[in-house]
Design a protein around this motif. Sequence first.
Motif, PDB file in Angstrom:
ATOM      1  N   GLY A   7      34.643 -40.359  58.301  1.00 36.37           N
ATOM      2  CA  GLY A   7      35.826 -39.331  59.444  1.00 36.37           C
ATOM      3  C   GLY A   7      35.545 -38.660  60.385  1.00 36.37           C
ATOM      4  O   GLY A   7      34.146 -39.751  60.998  1.00 36.37           O
ATOM      5  N   ALA A   8      35.156 -37.681  60.271  1.00 37.96           N
ATOM      6  CA  ALA A   8      35.290 -36.940  61.623  1.00 37.96           C
ATOM      7  C   ALA A   8      33.981 -36.882  61.475  1.00 37.96           C
ATOM      8  O   ALA A   8      33.092 -36.519  60.387  1.00 37.96           O
ATOM      9  N   THR A 109      22.998 -37.883  52.759  1.00 40.04           N
ATOM     10  CA  THR A 109      23.986 -38.908  54.039  1.00 40.04           C
ATOM     11  C   THR A 109      25.587 -39.506  53.487  1.00 40.04           C
ATOM     12  O   THR A 109      24.977 -40.456  52.424  1.00 40.04           O
ATOM     13  N   ASP A 110      26.755 -39.249  53.693  1.00 37.08           N
ATOM     14  CA  ASP A 110      27.472 -40.141  52.770  1.00 37.08           C
ATOM     15  C   ASP A 110      27.933 -41.617  53.022  1.00 37.08           C
ATOM     16  O   ASP A 110      27.921 -42.474  51.756  1.00 37.08           O
ATOM     17  N   LEU A 143      34.399 -40.011  49.000  1.00 38.97           N
ATOM     18  CA  LEU A 143      33.557 -39.694  50.302  1.00 38.97           C
ATOM     19  C   LEU A 143      34.569 -39.875  51.458  1.00 38.97           C
ATOM     20  O   LEU A 143      33.476 -39.432  52.215  1.00 38.97           O
ATOM     21  N   TRP A 144      35.508 -41.080  51.739  1.00 39.97           N
ATOM     22  CA  TRP A 144      35.679 -40.678  52.633  1.00 39.97           C
ATOM     23  C   TRP A 144      36.535 -39.607  53.045  1.00 39.97           C
ATOM     24  O   TRP A 144      37.705 -39.095  52.236  1.00 39.97           O
ATOM     25  N   ARG A 145      36.817 -38.895  54.410  1.00 37.46           N
ATOM     26  CA  ARG A 145      37.722 -38.296  54.518  1.00 37.46           C
ATOM     27  C   ARG A 145      38.883 -38.299  56.190  1.00 37.46           C
ATOM     28  O   ARG A 145      39.300 -37.748  56.999  1.00 37.46           O
ATOM     29  N   GLY A 146      38.515 -40.232  56.230  1.00 37.42           N
ATOM     30  CA  GLY A 146      38.783 -40.353  56.799  1.00 37.42           C
ATOM     31  C   GLY A 146      38.492 -41.521  58.086  1.00 37.42           C
ATOM     32  O   GLY A 146      37.893 -41.914  57.649  1.00 37.42           O
ATOM     33  N   PRO A 147      38.763 -42.584  59.205  1.00 35.85           N
ATOM     34  CA  PRO A 147      38.252 -43.553  59.666  1.00 35.85           C
ATOM     35  C   PRO A 147      37.258 -42.997  60.149  1.00 35.85           C
ATOM     36  O   PRO A 147      36.956 -41.742  60.227  1.00 35.85           O
ATOM     37  N   ALA A 148      36.174 -43.974  59.873  1.00 40.07           N
ATOM     38  CA  ALA A 148      34.748 -43.117  60.753  1.00 40.07           C
ATOM     39  C   ALA A 148      34.925 -43.559  62.058  1.00 40.07           C
ATOM     40  O   ALA A 148      35.331 -44.123  62.253  1.00 40.07           O
ATOM     41  N   PHE A 149      33.869 -41.728  61.680  1.00 38.38           N
ATOM     42  CA  PHE A 149      34.085 -41.467  63.632  1.00 38.38           C
ATOM     43  C   PHE A 149      35.076 -41.379  63.969  1.00 38.38           C
ATOM     44  O   PHE A 149      35.023 -41.669  65.552  1.00 38.38           O
ATOM     45  N   ARG A 163      34.771 -50.751  62.243  1.00 39.42           N
ATOM     46  CA  ARG A 163      35.044 -51.878  61.562  1.00 39.42           C
ATOM     47  C   ARG A 163      34.597 -52.905  60.062  1.00 39.42           C
ATOM     48  O   ARG A 163      35.113 -52.674  59.457  1.00 39.42           O
ATOM     49  N   ARG A 164      33.326 -52.145  60.802  1.00 39.81           N
ATOM     50  CA  ARG A 164      32.561 -53.142  59.394  1.00 39.81           C
ATOM     51  C   ARG A 164      33.022 -52.122  58.427  1.00 39.81           C
ATOM     52  O   ARG A 164      33.222 -52.239  57.155  1.00 39.81           O
ATOM     53  N   LEU A 165      32.940 -50.623  59.099  1.00 36.58           N
ATOM     54  CA  LEU A 165      32.752 -49.687  57.113  1.00 36.58           C
ATOM     55  C   LEU A 165      33.927 -49.788  57.488  1.00 36.58           C
ATOM     56  O   LEU A 165      33.937 -49.780  55.592  1.00 36.58           O
ATOM     57  N   GLU A 166      35.073 -49.488  58.222  1.00 37.33           N
ATOM     58  CA  GLU A 166      36.573 -49.840  57.298  1.00 37.33           C
ATOM     59  C   GLU A 166      36.340 -51.207  56.189  1.00 37.33           C
ATOM     60  O   GLU A 166      37.326 -50.852  55.383  1.00 37.33           O
ATOM     61  N   GLU A 167      35.949 -52.448  56.905  1.00 39.89           N
ATOM     62  CA  GLU A 167      35.612 -53.512  55.901  1.00 39.89           C
ATOM     63  C   GLU A 167      35.267 -53.520  54.752  1.00 39.89           C
ATOM     64  O   GLU A 167      35.812 -53.020  52.969  1.00 39.89           O
ATOM     65  N   THR A 168      34.069 -52.194  54.650  1.00 39.38           N
ATOM     66  CA  THR A 168      33.399 -52.144  53.226  1.00 39.38           C
ATOM     67  C   THR A 168      34.697 -51.177  52.358  1.00 39.38           C
ATOM     68  O   THR A 168      34.304 -50.926  51.074  1.00 39.38           O
TER      69      THR A 168
END
Length: 295
Positions: A7-8, A109-110, A143-149, A163-168
């Motif tokens: 997320g942010a 670490t999330d 644990l996800w609060r939105g798209p990574a970074f 992109r990798r994190l979104e796939e996971t």
Amino acid sequence: MEIRVLGALDVRVCGISVVPSAPKPRQVLGLLALRADQVVSAGVLADELWSGRPPRSARTTVQTYVLQLRDLIDRALATAGTARGVSCAKDVLVTSPGGYMLNSGGGLTDLREFERLAGTGYRAMDGEDYPGAARLLGEALALWRGPAFADVPVGGQLAVEARRLEETRLCALDQRIEADLRLGRHRVLLAELTVLVDRYRTHESLHGQYMVALHRSGRRGEALEAYQRLRNTLVRELGMEPSVGLRRLQRSILLAGPERVSERGSERAAEREPAGVAVGAAAGPEAAARFSRAG
């Protein structure tokens, strides 16, 4: 220390945020946070900041950004009134030969927590513990609060990692839905899947699960319409037909009469439905490819 990248960007020392407002220092912190407790070379940081074309002053500029981050950390330590075993910012943002390391000090670490929960959830799926899998994967996804970074400018390194994190995340989501289908929660899933298939218009696995949930809810016609919408999108946008596995699922639903849909839970429904309609539990992260082109 608390480090959150799902997320942010949120990095806290003694509970106080040390995320800078300036874009490039935040970019440096983002990459260091992603690789917490690992040394990131100055060259890698420079490549991230200047997209593989760093200026001659790159190393000096990176050092300046690191000093700015350390200043924020020192302020957080001073504000907290206690270092809690940390003597200064150099113990948090460590200089190592050739690079820098963000020392989590064993803190939260999330990303690591997500990977731990998701991995345990996949093993629960392997063992056909569907309630456990649904719970663990649900906790991981929470644990996800939105798209990574979400609020970090991304260069080559962070763009690939995002992109990798979104796939996971999508893989964990696929398996959590799979576990819920196995538990007979198809009606509850419909609202969520309706949103997901609209957001991921060519994601065949999610569309297949949506078709299954509709069919098990006694909405066979809508399940077939969902297939046709996906086919139209794939042909129009990608010039390809749905996968063999998805076509088999569509045919199974087409041939199945309404009497095959049970309202008494997924186990009895699965016993009466033809292969392809009762989506089975797949093992581990590979489940996201259940409706892949390999059929």
